[in-house]
Scaffold this motif. Structure first.
Motif, PDB file in Angstrom:
ATOM      1  N   LEU A   5      49.191  -8.510 -29.099  1.00  0.00           N
ATOM      2  CA  LEU A   5      48.879  -8.410 -27.675  1.00  0.00           C
ATOM      3  C   LEU A   5      47.947  -7.224 -27.450  1.00  0.00           C
ATOM      4  CD1 LEU A   5      52.489  -8.950 -26.266  1.00  0.00           C
ATOM      5  CD2 LEU A   5      50.729 -10.680 -26.685  1.00  0.00           C
ATOM      6  N   ALA A   6      46.855  -7.452 -26.727  1.00  0.00           N
ATOM      7  CA  ALA A   6      45.876  -6.401 -26.449  1.00  0.00           C
ATOM      8  C   ALA A   6      45.760  -6.198 -24.938  1.00  0.00           C
ATOM      9  CB  ALA A   6      44.521  -6.756 -27.043  1.00  0.00           C
ATOM     10  N   PHE A   7      45.883  -4.946 -24.491  1.00  0.00           N
ATOM     11  CA  PHE A   7      45.767  -4.587 -23.075  1.00  0.00           C
ATOM     12  C   PHE A   7      44.572  -3.640 -22.925  1.00  0.00           C
ATOM     13  CE2 PHE A   7      50.177  -5.501 -24.024  1.00  0.00           C
ATOM     14  CZ  PHE A   7      50.547  -6.364 -23.011  1.00  0.00           C
ATOM     15  N   THR A   8      43.618  -4.040 -22.086  1.00  0.00           N
ATOM     16  CA  THR A   8      42.396  -3.251 -21.891  1.00  0.00           C
ATOM     17  C   THR A   8      42.339  -2.723 -20.459  1.00  0.00           C
ATOM     18  OG1 THR A   8      41.235  -4.617 -23.518  1.00  0.00           O
ATOM     19  CG2 THR A   8      39.886  -3.269 -22.050  1.00  0.00           C
ATOM     20  N   TRP A   9      42.112  -1.417 -20.324  1.00  0.00           N
ATOM     21  CA  TRP A   9      41.966  -0.789 -19.012  1.00  0.00           C
ATOM     22  C   TRP A   9      40.531  -0.973 -18.551  1.00  0.00           C
ATOM     23  CZ3 TRP A   9      45.366   0.716 -15.590  1.00  0.00           C
ATOM     24  CH2 TRP A   9      44.981   1.556 -14.544  1.00  0.00           C
ATOM     25  N   GLU A  10      40.352  -1.563 -17.356  1.00  0.00           N
ATOM     26  CA  GLU A  10      39.019  -1.924 -16.898  1.00  0.00           C
ATOM     27  C   GLU A  10      38.114  -0.713 -16.677  1.00  0.00           C
ATOM     28  OE1 GLU A  10      39.377  -4.306 -13.459  1.00  0.00           O
ATOM     29  OE2 GLU A  10      40.258  -6.033 -14.511  1.00  0.00           O
ATOM     30  N   CYS A  12      38.092   2.475 -18.029  1.00  0.00           N
ATOM     31  CA  CYS A  12      37.618   3.205 -19.214  1.00  0.00           C
ATOM     32  C   CYS A  12      37.483   2.315 -20.440  1.00  0.00           C
ATOM     33  CB  CYS A  12      38.554   4.362 -19.531  1.00  0.00           C
ATOM     34  SG  CYS A  12      40.242   3.848 -19.923  1.00  0.00           S
ATOM     35  N   GLU A  13      37.837   1.049 -20.279  1.00  0.00           N
ATOM     36  CA  GLU A  13      37.757   0.078 -21.364  1.00  0.00           C
ATOM     37  C   GLU A  13      38.589   0.493 -22.588  1.00  0.00           C
ATOM     38  OE1 GLU A  13      33.725  -0.675 -22.304  1.00  0.00           O
ATOM     39  OE2 GLU A  13      33.279  -1.669 -20.393  1.00  0.00           O
ATOM     40  N   HIS A  14      39.630   1.254 -22.322  1.00  0.00           N
ATOM     41  CA  HIS A  14      40.534   1.635 -23.409  1.00  0.00           C
ATOM     42  C   HIS A  14      41.496   0.477 -23.692  1.00  0.00           C
ATOM     43  CE1 HIS A  14      43.009   4.052 -26.030  1.00  0.00           C
ATOM     44  NE2 HIS A  14      44.079   3.775 -25.287  1.00  0.00           N
TER      45      HIS A  14
END
Length: 270
Positions: A5-10, A12-14
């Motif tokens: 599962l991958a979670f990306t913060w919009e 900072c794109e972390h």
């Protein structure tokens, strides 16, 4: 069953990645997949059973090549290792509990076939200790057929080079070419022969079926020089055979009058 599962913060794109199962060291396989496959073997369902379970859960089936690779490279070596350690521990326990010569053990043996009726192409012979808690000391698998050899026959004429490569480089499962009925005696014989090199013990007393050919084979082909193996009759099999013969004897004599002077009783309604 493994997924990542991958979670990306919009802003900072972390990206944070979470794996649902850890990687097995020195392999490319995940822990959950190996555990599922091991559980399938314990349940006796194999690849086909796992595929049905995954289908009922609306999940794609496991890749067959991947499934076989886990069997061959991950599960089988460790299963063999623990099998050997378990049987060696059972030998030590039998030696410690033996009253007489610690290296002369009393064992019981039997065999099971994949199919009934002495037509099976696979069988397994086993020898157990005779302690208060009997444990398996050794097993011998006998097979009259190898799946890889049989599958390679389809390319014997079309691609003889590939056929020769497969035949010469695979671990053949076939190790017996006699009759299915003699598998038991051969399996027990093989186990007795390797008891000294493997465990430094001798099986000098054998508890087995009275109608088994294993004891006859051990007598005709002694596994130990100058040592005669003593046969101990299995009470359960003896009583079963005795009961069967008494039943047949009763059926044969059911119309025979044992006392001629004693007239048979007539029912009152005759």
């Amino acid at each position: 069953l493994y997924c990542s599962l991958a979670f990306t913060w919009e802003k900072c794109e972390h990206t944070i990645q979470i794996n649902t199962s850890k990687m097995i060291p020195d392999t490319k396989h995940r822990d959950i997949n190996i555990r599922v496959q091991l559980g399938a073997h314990f349940a006796g369902i194999g690849y086909a059973g796992v595929t049905k379970i995954f289908g009922a859960m609306n999940m794609p089936p496991p890749l067959q090549d991947h499934y076989e690779e886990i069997d061959r490279k991950c599960l089988l070596p460790y299963i063999k290792k623990f099998q050997h350690e378990s049987m060696r521990a059972a030998i030590y326990e039998a030696v410690d509990e033996n009253d007489g010569d610690p290296t002369a053990l009393t064992v019981s043996g039997d065999e099971t076939w994949q199919r009934r009726g002495f037509k099976s192409i696979h069988a397994v012979a086993a020898v157990l200790s005779c302690n208060i808690t009997p444990k398996v000391l050794d097993v011998q698998r006998l097979s009259k057929k190898c799946v890889i050899c049989t599958g390679a026959l389809s390319m014997k004429n079309t691609d003889p080079d590939l056929y020769d490569e497969i035949i010469n480089n695979h671990d053949c499962e076939s190790n017996y070419d006699g009759s299915s009925g003699d598998m038991e005696s051969q399996g027990i014989q093989d186990i007795f022969k390797r008891s000294v090199p493997m465990y430094q013990v001798q099986y000098t007393r054998y508890i087995g079926d009275g109608d088994s050919s294993a004891m006859w084979n051990l007598t005709q082909h002694p596994p130990y020089p100058d040592i005669k193996i003593e046969k101990i009759e299995d009470v359960n099999h003896w009583s079963k055979r005795m009961s069967y013969r008494l039943e047949n004897f009763t059926q044969e004599l059911k119309d025979t009058m044992l006392d001629p002077e004693k007239k048979p009783k007539r029912n009152w309604w005759y």
